[in-house]
Design a protein around this motif. Structure first.
Motif, PDB file in Angstrom:
ATOM      1  N   THR A 329       1.157   2.542  -8.772  1.00  0.00           N
ATOM      2  CA  THR A 329       0.937   1.589  -7.684  1.00  0.00           C
ATOM      3  C   THR A 329       1.850   1.926  -6.517  1.00  0.00           C
ATOM      4  OG1 THR A 329       0.309  -0.168  -9.220  1.00  0.00           O
ATOM      5  CG2 THR A 329       1.023  -0.847  -7.033  1.00  0.00           C
ATOM      6  N   SER A 330       1.264   2.022  -5.316  1.00  0.00           N
ATOM      7  CA  SER A 330       2.028   2.286  -4.101  1.00  0.00           C
ATOM      8  C   SER A 330       1.383   1.524  -2.958  1.00  0.00           C
ATOM      9  CB  SER A 330       2.052   3.786  -3.793  1.00  0.00           C
ATOM     10  OG  SER A 330       2.521   4.019  -2.469  1.00  0.00           O
ATOM     11  N   ALA A 331       2.153   0.611  -2.352  1.00  0.00           N
ATOM     12  CA  ALA A 331       1.613  -0.128  -1.207  1.00  0.00           C
ATOM     13  C   ALA A 331       1.362   0.813  -0.035  1.00  0.00           C
ATOM     14  CB  ALA A 331       2.588  -1.229  -0.808  1.00  0.00           C
ATOM     15  N   PHE A 332       2.248   1.793   0.176  1.00  0.00           N
ATOM     16  CA  PHE A 332       2.103   2.710   1.297  1.00  0.00           C
ATOM     17  C   PHE A 332       0.831   3.541   1.160  1.00  0.00           C
ATOM     18  CE2 PHE A 332       3.115   6.866   3.317  1.00  0.00           C
ATOM     19  CZ  PHE A 332       3.268   6.418   4.622  1.00  0.00           C
ATOM     20  N   ARG A 333       0.538   3.981  -0.044  1.00  0.00           N
ATOM     21  CA  ARG A 333      -0.655   4.798  -0.275  1.00  0.00           C
ATOM     22  C   ARG A 333      -1.878   3.956  -0.631  1.00  0.00           C
ATOM     23  NH1 ARG A 333       0.662  10.100  -0.402  1.00  0.00           N
ATOM     24  NH2 ARG A 333       2.783  10.698  -0.968  1.00  0.00           N
ATOM     25  N   GLU A 343      -8.526  10.016   1.000  1.00  0.00           N
ATOM     26  CA  GLU A 343      -8.296  11.090   1.982  1.00  0.00           C
ATOM     27  C   GLU A 343      -7.045  11.847   1.583  1.00  0.00           C
ATOM     28  OE1 GLU A 343      -7.236  11.423   6.793  1.00  0.00           O
ATOM     29  OE2 GLU A 343      -7.693   9.481   5.885  1.00  0.00           O
ATOM     30  N   THR A 344      -7.012  13.134   1.888  1.00  0.00           N
ATOM     31  CA  THR A 344      -5.791  13.912   1.704  1.00  0.00           C
ATOM     32  C   THR A 344      -5.563  14.772   2.937  1.00  0.00           C
ATOM     33  OG1 THR A 344      -4.617  15.477   0.273  1.00  0.00           O
ATOM     34  CG2 THR A 344      -6.990  15.804   0.516  1.00  0.00           C
ATOM     35  N   ARG A 345      -4.300  14.937   3.303  1.00  0.00           N
ATOM     36  CA  ARG A 345      -3.928  15.707   4.490  1.00  0.00           C
ATOM     37  C   ARG A 345      -2.743  16.620   4.160  1.00  0.00           C
ATOM     38  NH1 ARG A 345      -7.536  15.638   8.884  1.00  0.00           N
ATOM     39  NH2 ARG A 345      -8.433  13.554   9.070  1.00  0.00           N
ATOM     40  N   GLY A 346      -2.583  17.688   4.965  1.00  0.00           N
ATOM     41  CA  GLY A 346      -1.541  18.650   4.677  1.00  0.00           C
ATOM     42  C   GLY A 346      -0.523  18.851   5.777  1.00  0.00           C
ATOM     43  N   GLY A 347      -0.531  18.030   6.828  1.00  0.00           N
ATOM     44  CA  GLY A 347       0.347  18.265   7.967  1.00  0.00           C
ATOM     45  C   GLY A 347       1.723  17.655   7.824  1.00  0.00           C
ATOM     46  N   GLU A 348       2.548  17.901   8.849  1.00  0.00           N
ATOM     47  CA  GLU A 348       3.935  17.444   8.865  1.00  0.00           C
ATOM     48  C   GLU A 348       4.038  15.922   8.837  1.00  0.00           C
ATOM     49  OE1 GLU A 348       7.821  17.745  11.862  1.00  0.00           O
ATOM     50  OE2 GLU A 348       5.902  18.640  12.422  1.00  0.00           O
ATOM     51  N   MET A 349       3.202  15.226   9.618  1.00  0.00           N
ATOM     52  CA  MET A 349       3.306  13.778   9.681  1.00  0.00           C
ATOM     53  C   MET A 349       2.955  13.136   8.334  1.00  0.00           C
ATOM     54  SD  MET A 349       1.742  13.100  13.495  1.00  0.00           S
ATOM     55  CE  MET A 349       1.982  11.336  13.433  1.00  0.00           C
ATOM     56  N   SER A 350       2.019  13.716   7.623  1.00  0.00           N
ATOM     57  CA  SER A 350       1.700  13.203   6.289  1.00  0.00           C
ATOM     58  C   SER A 350       2.840  13.473   5.323  1.00  0.00           C
ATOM     59  CB  SER A 350       0.409  13.844   5.776  1.00  0.00           C
ATOM     60  OG  SER A 350      -0.690  13.485   6.581  1.00  0.00           O
ATOM     61  N   ALA A 351       3.430  14.665   5.403  1.00  0.00           N
ATOM     62  CA  ALA A 351       4.534  15.009   4.513  1.00  0.00           C
ATOM     63  C   ALA A 351       5.735  14.093   4.726  1.00  0.00           C
ATOM     64  CB  ALA A 351       4.935  16.466   4.735  1.00  0.00           C
ATOM     65  N   VAL A 355       2.383   8.930   8.572  1.00  0.00           N
ATOM     66  CA  VAL A 355       1.060   8.377   8.286  1.00  0.00           C
ATOM     67  C   VAL A 355       0.872   8.464   6.779  1.00  0.00           C
ATOM     68  CG1 VAL A 355       0.057   8.977  10.526  1.00  0.00           C
ATOM     69  CG2 VAL A 355      -0.039  10.622   8.655  1.00  0.00           C
ATOM     70  N   PRO A 356       0.077   7.579   6.192  1.00  0.00           N
ATOM     71  CA  PRO A 356      -0.010   7.530   4.732  1.00  0.00           C
ATOM     72  C   PRO A 356      -1.036   8.473   4.123  1.00  0.00           C
ATOM     73  CG  PRO A 356      -1.250   5.715   5.659  1.00  0.00           C
ATOM     74  CD  PRO A 356      -0.632   6.455   6.829  1.00  0.00           C
ATOM     75  N   PHE A 357      -1.594   9.395   4.923  1.00  0.00           N
ATOM     76  CA  PHE A 357      -2.801  10.080   4.493  1.00  0.00           C
ATOM     77  C   PHE A 357      -2.570  11.406   3.780  1.00  0.00           C
ATOM     78  CE2 PHE A 357      -3.904   7.451   8.224  1.00  0.00           C
ATOM     79  CZ  PHE A 357      -4.667   6.516   7.540  1.00  0.00           C
ATOM     80  N   GLY A 358      -1.311  11.701   3.397  1.00  0.00           N
ATOM     81  CA  GLY A 358      -1.091  12.889   2.596  1.00  0.00           C
ATOM     82  C   GLY A 358      -1.918  12.839   1.322  1.00  0.00           C
ATOM     83  N   LEU A 359      -1.907  11.707   0.675  1.00  0.00           N
ATOM     84  CA  LEU A 359      -2.795  11.401  -0.445  1.00  0.00           C
ATOM     85  C   LEU A 359      -2.958   9.889  -0.423  1.00  0.00           C
ATOM     86  CD1 LEU A 359      -4.425  12.634  -2.723  1.00  0.00           C
ATOM     87  CD2 LEU A 359      -2.454  12.382  -4.225  1.00  0.00           C
ATOM     88  N   TYR A 360      -4.061   9.428   0.160  1.00  0.00           N
ATOM     89  CA  TYR A 360      -4.253   8.019   0.489  1.00  0.00           C
ATOM     90  C   TYR A 360      -5.451   7.464  -0.273  1.00  0.00           C
ATOM     91  CZ  TYR A 360      -4.938   3.805   3.316  1.00  0.00           C
ATOM     92  OH  TYR A 360      -5.100   2.505   3.729  1.00  0.00           O
ATOM     93  N   ARG A 417      -5.388  -4.598   2.830  1.00  0.00           N
ATOM     94  CA  ARG A 417      -4.444  -3.483   2.850  1.00  0.00           C
ATOM     95  C   ARG A 417      -3.072  -3.933   2.360  1.00  0.00           C
ATOM     96  NH1 ARG A 417      -3.731  -2.119   9.287  1.00  0.00           N
ATOM     97  NH2 ARG A 417      -2.986  -4.156   9.991  1.00  0.00           N
ATOM     98  N   ALA A 418      -2.421  -3.023   1.636  1.00  0.00           N
ATOM     99  CA  ALA A 418      -1.141  -3.351   1.029  1.00  0.00           C
ATOM    100  C   ALA A 418       0.028  -3.136   1.976  1.00  0.00           C
ATOM    101  CB  ALA A 418      -0.943  -2.515  -0.240  1.00  0.00           C
ATOM    102  N   ALA A 419      -0.152  -2.314   3.022  1.00  0.00           N
ATOM    103  CA  ALA A 419       0.913  -2.052   3.992  1.00  0.00           C
ATOM    104  C   ALA A 419       0.300  -1.976   5.374  1.00  0.00           C
ATOM    105  CB  ALA A 419       1.635  -0.749   3.654  1.00  0.00           C
ATOM    106  N   GLU A 420       1.100  -2.278   6.388  1.00  0.00           N
ATOM    107  CA  GLU A 420       0.598  -2.287   7.765  1.00  0.00           C
ATOM    108  C   GLU A 420       0.162  -0.904   8.240  1.00  0.00           C
ATOM    109  OE1 GLU A 420      -0.023  -4.840   9.936  1.00  0.00           O
ATOM    110  OE2 GLU A 420       0.255  -6.005   8.106  1.00  0.00           O
TER     111      GLU A 420
END
Length: 715
Positions: A329-333, A343-351, A355-360, A417-420
């Motif tokens: 469980t993760s509120a951020f994800r 969704e999954t992303r590979g950029g710096e902001m996700s890492a 933004v929560p979309f590295g693995l969302y 949504r669990a997080a803003e």
């Protein structure tokens, strides 16, 4: 679309800007290139991207100090090559002489392969005299994250080093705040006369009638010096890989309709372009440029659209998503155990979790769709071996539906949504203003979307069927849950005075009585009673929804209706296709053929490539559909729409367990009198089907049948 950072510009707001419809895209796996019609990159929404980072943000070519005059440009039919043909403007005097305009043919031809851009600039002198040709390239690499390119502001960024250069190459280097060093190298086959950190200048001598090639490459790591051998070898590899993707599964052709065939070919080529061959199998990425990454919902629905022709996509999607199923469980994800990735992303902001979309996981429908697709895949293929492999993941998904998906215990799947940082709306219409009451007010959460209940119903039914085949003792419970959910939807969402279903229920259980295309998705799952399905179909086919180019996402006259908006009155081809397939499930074959013909008409105005969406204005005689200015082109589920609608029109269903292809009351759009399906495989059997209009009926002739397979035809 698909995440809260999508561009929400209306057509009116975007008036006067370039618009993505003028940009052309190439892609290979996690690398894609977006450029203008000249092939230039100018640092707007364009660039060369690798793993969600822009590794080349500027590449502008000038000839004789000016941009050449463009003659034509576009992508090849198989989506492998971009080519721009241009000619020179008057050249500046060199050695006392100047060349007039139009004597030089300049061709830029490029492709993307193996994380690199390959480009060939071919120059031919068609003039009567020898020419000294000045050619220059301005370039740069900003290493912007994909979300920065889309407009998300960052308080601070990493450190960009001064580019280094030698005789033929320039290397860019950036150290991100995540301590990852990202590099890119731009290389030329010929040493420039002058090379700096941002500009390469050449001066070519071209005798009359002669040609000269300049080869350029750019990628995240250095490689051998570009030359003709590397160009040819990699071009062949890229073309062969694309050809293999396009040839998967059965094919569909309309022999006497070359333009219809062009639409089929373009759609198949776009699906192949967007499909990446991952270790888990082929996966259709959502769209270029903003969504060139695996999305759960998009991948599932795109694979479902293609399932009757090419089940390998569904197998790859199911395998990939199972491997990324949430375990914590993760509120951020927005994750809980058993939930399927959004969704999954590979950029710096996700890492960096900016933004929560590295693995969302903030999609309320993806988990239900995952289970439902597994059931549809099993019926289509009889592949219980994969189902056995997926079984623990399917059980975990149903446990999420039971334990987490219903947050308030009312028996419906809901979201909040669990997080803003997450998505405020978590169905396919995920823009902030897409779910509302009749007065336009936004509902309090948790929100239970109409179509999601249909997906859950299909999931429970799939588990009941698969459980019986797997010998699981929970089969009766799953079947009971499906029936209980069906009854709850009929009781709580149906609006008798409207003859339609409410788009959602709010946190108090009150109906959001807006009239939206979501009801078409409910038909697709087979949940509604027949009389209600007929009422919904009639309204979807009325002028409230039907534009003449497809179906609007929101009925005309509703609060927040705007045909230029993202979700509140525009036309999304995949949304139309799901509604059409749902209507056909209840016997509306003529309607399926009608709307298929209307989307075909729209496609003819978009170079046979349907965009992600377009504006929902009524069709006017002699006028084209109106483009949505920042739509993704190509988009996987837009490309797949024609194939789902064809299946609906033909009344074609496949049951591999029964080794049966059933065809019920087939129809064809006006002007399409013949259609052939070749290489339709069911298990180890195969058949070709030829459809032909005879009078007021469409008949089918099975041919080339190999193996144990039955063709059942009903009218």
């Amino acid at each position: 679309m698909d995440d809260g950072y999508s561009v929400q510009t209306t057509a009116a707001e975007a008036s006067g800007n370039e618009g993505l419809e003028r940009l052309l895209a190439l892609k290979d796996r996690d690398t894609f290139l977006v450029a203008d019609g000249w092939g230039d990159l100018k640092g707007g929404a364009d660039g060369l991207f690798d793993q969600d980072t822009r590794i080349l943000s500027r590449l502008v070519m000038t000839v004789g100090g000016a941009r050449p005059s463009r003659l034509s440009s576009g992508a090849s039919r198989d989506n492998v090559f971009f080519t721009c043909h241009s000619t020179n403007r008057p050249l500046p005097p060199m050695g006392g002489r100047s060349a007039p305009a139009g004597v030089m043919h300049v061709e830029r031809r490029r492709f993307v392969w193996n994380r690199r851009m390959f480009e060939r600039v071919q120059m031919v002198n068609h003039g009567m005299e020898d020419v000294l040709l000045p050619v220059a390239f301005e370039f740069g690499a900003d290493f912007a994250d994909i979300f920065q390119v889309r407009g998300t502001l960052r308080q601070r960024s990493g450190r960009a080093e001064t580019p280094t250069h030698d005789g033929r190459r320039v290397t860019f280097r950036y150290t991100g705040l995540d301590d990852v060093v990202r590099t890119s190298t731009l290389s030329f086959s010929e040493p420039p006369a002058r090379l700096t950190a941002s500009r390469a200048e050449f001066l070519f001598s071209l005798p009359t009638g002669k040609r000269l090639n300049l080869f350029i490459e750019c990628g995240p790591v250095p490689a051998d010096t570009p030359d003709q051998t590397r160009w040819r070898a990699n071009a062949v590899a890229a073309r062969m890989a694309m050809r293999a993707r396009r040839r998967r599964g059965a094919s569909v052709r309309g022999p006497r309709s070359p333009r219809f065939n062009q639409w089929l070919d373009q759609s198949r080529a776009d699906m192949a372009l967007l499909t990446s061959d991952l270790p888990t199998g082929p996966y259709p990425y959502a769209g270029v440029p903003w969504f060139s990454t695996p999305f759960g919902r998009d991948g599932i629905l795109s694979a479902w659209q293609m399932l009757w022709l090419d089940p390998s996509l569904a197998r790859g999607v199911l395998s990939y998503l199972a491997a990324r199923q949430a375990t914590e469980t993760s509120a951020f994800r927005d994750s809980q155990p058993g939930k399927i990735m959004h969704e999954t992303r590979g950029g710096e902001m996700s890492a960096l979790h900016e933004v929560p979309f590295g693995l969302y996981y903030g999609g309320v429908d993806t988990t239900c769709l995952f289970v439902a697709l597994a059931g549809a895949y099993a019926t289509r293929t009889g592949d219980l071996e994969l189902i056995r492999t997926l079984w623990p993941h399917l059980i975990a998904a149903t446990e999420w539906m039971r334990d987490y998906g219903d947050s308030n215990g009312d028996g419906l799947i809901d979201y909040q949504r669990a997080a803003e940082t997450g998505l405020s709306n978590q169905g396919w219409k995920d823009s902030e203003d897409s779910i509302f009451h009749t007065d336009g007010a936004f509902p309090k959460g948790p929100v239970a979307l109409l179509e999601v209940q249909g997906y859950a119903y299909a999931a429970w039914r799939a588990m009941a069927d698969l459980g019986a085949r797997m010998g699981d003792a929970r089969t009766a419970d799953w079947a009971g849950r499906a029936e209980d959910l069906r009854q709850r939807v009929e009781d709580r969402f149906w609006m008798e005075d409207e003859g339609f279903y409410a788009i959602a229920l709010d946190g108090d259980g009150a109906q959001c009585r807006s009239i939206g295309s979501n009801a078409g998705h409910l038909l697709f799952t087979g949940l509604p009673a027949c009389d209600r399905a007929q009422a919904v179909s009639a309204r979807l086919l009325s002028g409230e929804f039907r534009t003449g180019w497809g179906l609007r996402t929101l009925a005309r006259g509703q609060a927040r209706f705007n045909p230029m908006s993202y979700h509140n009155g525009s036309v999304w081809p995949h949304d139309t296709a799901l509604g059409v397939a749902g209507m056909a499930l209840y016997g509306e074959r003529d309607a399926a053929a009608l709307i298929l013909g209307e989307l075909y008409a729209a496609a003819t105005h978009f170079q046979m490539r349907l965009p992600e969406l377009f504006c929902g204005f009524d069709r006017e005689a002699g006028e084209p559909p109106i483009a949505y200015p920042v739509a993704c082109i190509p988009q996987a589920w837009a490309a797949g729409s024609v194939f789902l609608m064809l299946q609906a029109s033909l009344g074609l269903s496949i049951d591999a367990f029964e080794r049966t292809v059933q065809i019920a009351s087939p129809t064809l759009p006006v002007g399409i009198d013949r259609l052939s399906v070749t290489g339709l495989a069911v298990g180890d059997a195969c058949v070709d089907l030829a459809f032909q209009r005879l009078g007021d009926q469409v008949v089918v002739m099975p041919t080339n049948k190999v193996g144990d397979i039955r063709i059942v035809m009903t009218h």
